[in-house]
Design a protein around this motif. Structure first.
Motif, PDB file in Angstrom:
ATOM      1  N   GLN A 169     -13.267  26.247   6.574  1.00  0.00           N
ATOM      2  CA  GLN A 169     -12.934  24.864   6.967  1.00  0.00           C
ATOM      3  C   GLN A 169     -12.449  24.805   8.417  1.00  0.00           C
ATOM      4  N   ILE A 224      -3.982  22.403   0.246  1.00  0.00           N
ATOM      5  CA  ILE A 224      -4.314  20.967   0.142  1.00  0.00           C
ATOM      6  C   ILE A 224      -3.120  20.209   0.750  1.00  0.00           C
ATOM      7  N   GLY A 250       1.956  12.614  -5.491  1.00  0.00           N
ATOM      8  CA  GLY A 250       1.467  11.270  -5.848  1.00  0.00           C
ATOM      9  C   GLY A 250       0.019  11.063  -5.441  1.00  0.00           C
ATOM     10  N   GLY A 251      -0.308  11.434  -4.203  1.00  0.00           N
ATOM     11  CA  GLY A 251      -1.682  11.284  -3.722  1.00  0.00           C
ATOM     12  C   GLY A 251      -2.630  12.183  -4.515  1.00  0.00           C
ATOM     13  N   CYS A 297      -9.969  14.776   7.173  1.00  0.00           N
ATOM     14  CA  CYS A 297      -9.416  14.357   5.869  1.00  0.00           C
ATOM     15  C   CYS A 297      -9.929  15.300   4.788  1.00  0.00           C
ATOM     16  N   ASN A 349      -6.074  11.761   2.753  1.00  0.00           N
ATOM     17  CA  ASN A 349      -7.391  11.427   2.193  1.00  0.00           C
ATOM     18  C   ASN A 349      -7.700   9.953   2.400  1.00  0.00           C
ATOM     19  N   MET A 407       0.872  -1.178   0.000  1.00  0.00           N
ATOM     20  CA  MET A 407       0.000   0.000   0.000  1.00  0.00           C
ATOM     21  C   MET A 407       0.911   1.231   0.000  1.00  0.00           C
ATOM     22  N   LEU A 413       1.270   5.209   0.439  1.00  0.00           N
ATOM     23  CA  LEU A 413       0.619   6.403   0.978  1.00  0.00           C
ATOM     24  C   LEU A 413       1.471   7.621   0.652  1.00  0.00           C
ATOM     25  N   LYS A 464      -3.431  10.620  -7.836  1.00  0.00           N
ATOM     26  CA  LYS A 464      -4.373   9.504  -7.691  1.00  0.00           C
ATOM     27  C   LYS A 464      -5.796  10.012  -7.448  1.00  0.00           C
ATOM     28  N   PHE A 471       2.300   6.246  -8.902  1.00  0.00           N
ATOM     29  CA  PHE A 471       2.973   7.413  -9.478  1.00  0.00           C
ATOM     30  C   PHE A 471       4.273   7.683  -8.713  1.00  0.00           C
TER      31      PHE A 471
END
Ligand SMILES: Cc1cc2nc3c(=O)[nH]c(=O)nc-3n(C[C@H](O)[C@H](O)[C@H](O)COP(=O)(O)OP(=O)(O)OC[C@H]3O[C@@H](n4cnc5c(N)ncnc54)[C@H](O)[C@@H]3O)c2cc1C
Length: 299
Positions: free
Chosen positions: A210, A121, A126-127, A217, A62, A55, A57, A130, A180
């Motif tokens: 916010q 953000i 990479g995240g 998340c 997120n 996996m 991360l 995706k 990625f």
């Protein structure tokens, strides 16, 4: 077990707690955990680790990691693959572990004002690839020329943006066990000062709307076509609804905040209640934006 794999396992952390790495501060342990030193190190890991699941991360901003944690190997890329290269006036190559805020800072210092939408953000490149991360009408894939990916054999491939089917908060053309590792971005150059101002404006907008003082998340659910998840949740009177340590934010109803010691099952139960109530009052079935990973803790 082959010799290389057993040597590698000695380098990895076992039963490593993941909660501290996530923006929600929630989640069980990784069976094995590794932060590669660089891309070459990641290639070596992929070549050796052939048997068990992997996996990847980024900044874990997120994901909801379930309380029993994640089996196999978790590779954490934030601040691990960090190269940033200017290719020419408007193109840059950035590795997957670079934080978006860092990317924005660099781009803004070069006058690349159209990178500003990513400010605030808290993910990695990479995240964000995706998730097709976006804000203020912009999405990261609008600026992607090409990406580099890695697979389980440690092979690096260069792919063009047009090879990917990208949609709202999703990218479909990545193979299973392909990740990625870098991207080539195209941005337009303008005034540095104007770009800096744009970043400030976006950051102020975020802090007004916010609940940034609490772990979260970001938006939990995707916005349904033509509507807002936050509006639908608020209309059901769910603002402030709390299960265990997980609460629907009063400031932004599509945020579930960890107001102390929430565990993943609190969040998932609350998400389920939101889905059920919104569906029965408006016939819209909310779809989670957050990726739910790992195993449920059995009593
Ligand atoms: C306060 C707050 C505000 C937010 N605001 C926004 C916003 O405005 N817009 C928005 O789009 N999102 C927002 N988010 C959500 C989140 O930050 C983004 O989705 C971000 O792009 C996720 O990046 P990450 O590196 O944290 O990914 P992670 O959470 O680590 O991973 C997300 C998914 O991507 C996969 N993944 C991670 N890295 C790779 C990789 N290198 N290759 C392939 N797959 C990978 C993971 O396995 C997982 O399935 C916000 C979150 C928070 C906490």
């Amino acid at each position: 077990m082959n010799k290389d794999l057993s040597k590698l396992k000695n380098k990895l952390q076992r039963n490593h707690p993941l909660a501290e790495y996530t923006s929600w501060k929630i989640g069980g342990p990784a069976e094995y955990f590794y932060r590669p030193m660089d891309l070459e190190d990641l290639v070596q890991i992929m070549r050796v680790w052939q048997e068990e699941p992997i996996m990847v991360l980024g900044a874990a901003s997120n994901v909801l990691i379930r309380d029993a944690g994640i089996k196999g190997l978790v590779i954490y890329l934030r601040n691990s693959l960090t190269k940033f290269d200017e290719l020419d006036d408007s193109n840059i190559r950035v590795e997957a572990g670079v934080e978006l805020m860092h990317l924005v800072e660099k781009c803004v210092s070069l006058g690349m004002f159209d990178a500003a939408f990513m400010s605030g953000i808290p993910g990695t490149v990479g995240g964000a690839l995706k998730m097709n991360a976006g804000a203020y009408g912009e999405r990261i894939w609008n600026h992607i020329v090409a990406v580099e990916t890695i697979n389980r054999s440690g092979e690096i491939k260069l792919k063009q943006a047009k090879d990917f089917a990208v949609g709202y908060r999703q990218v479909d053309s990545l193979a299973k066990d392909e990740w990625f590792v870098a991207a080539q971005f195209n941005f337009t150059r303008g005034e540095v000062q104007a770009a800096k101002q744009q970043v400030q404006t976006y950051l102020q907008k975020r802090s007004k709307s916010q609940p940034l003082d609490f772990p979260s998340c970001g938006s939990v659910f995707r916005n349904p076509e033509g509507d807002y998840a936050a509006r639908l949740i608020e209309a059901c009177g769910l603002k402030g609804k709390q299960i265990g340590g997980a609460r629907v934010s009063e400031k932004h109803a599509n945020f579930i905040i960890n107001c102390g010691n929430a565990i993943a099952v609190d969040v998932e139960t609350l998400m389920q209640e939101i889905i059920t109530k919104v569906e029965s009052s408006s016939s819209v079935k909310l779809i989670p934006e957050v990726h739910i990973l790992g195993d449920i803790l059995l009593a």
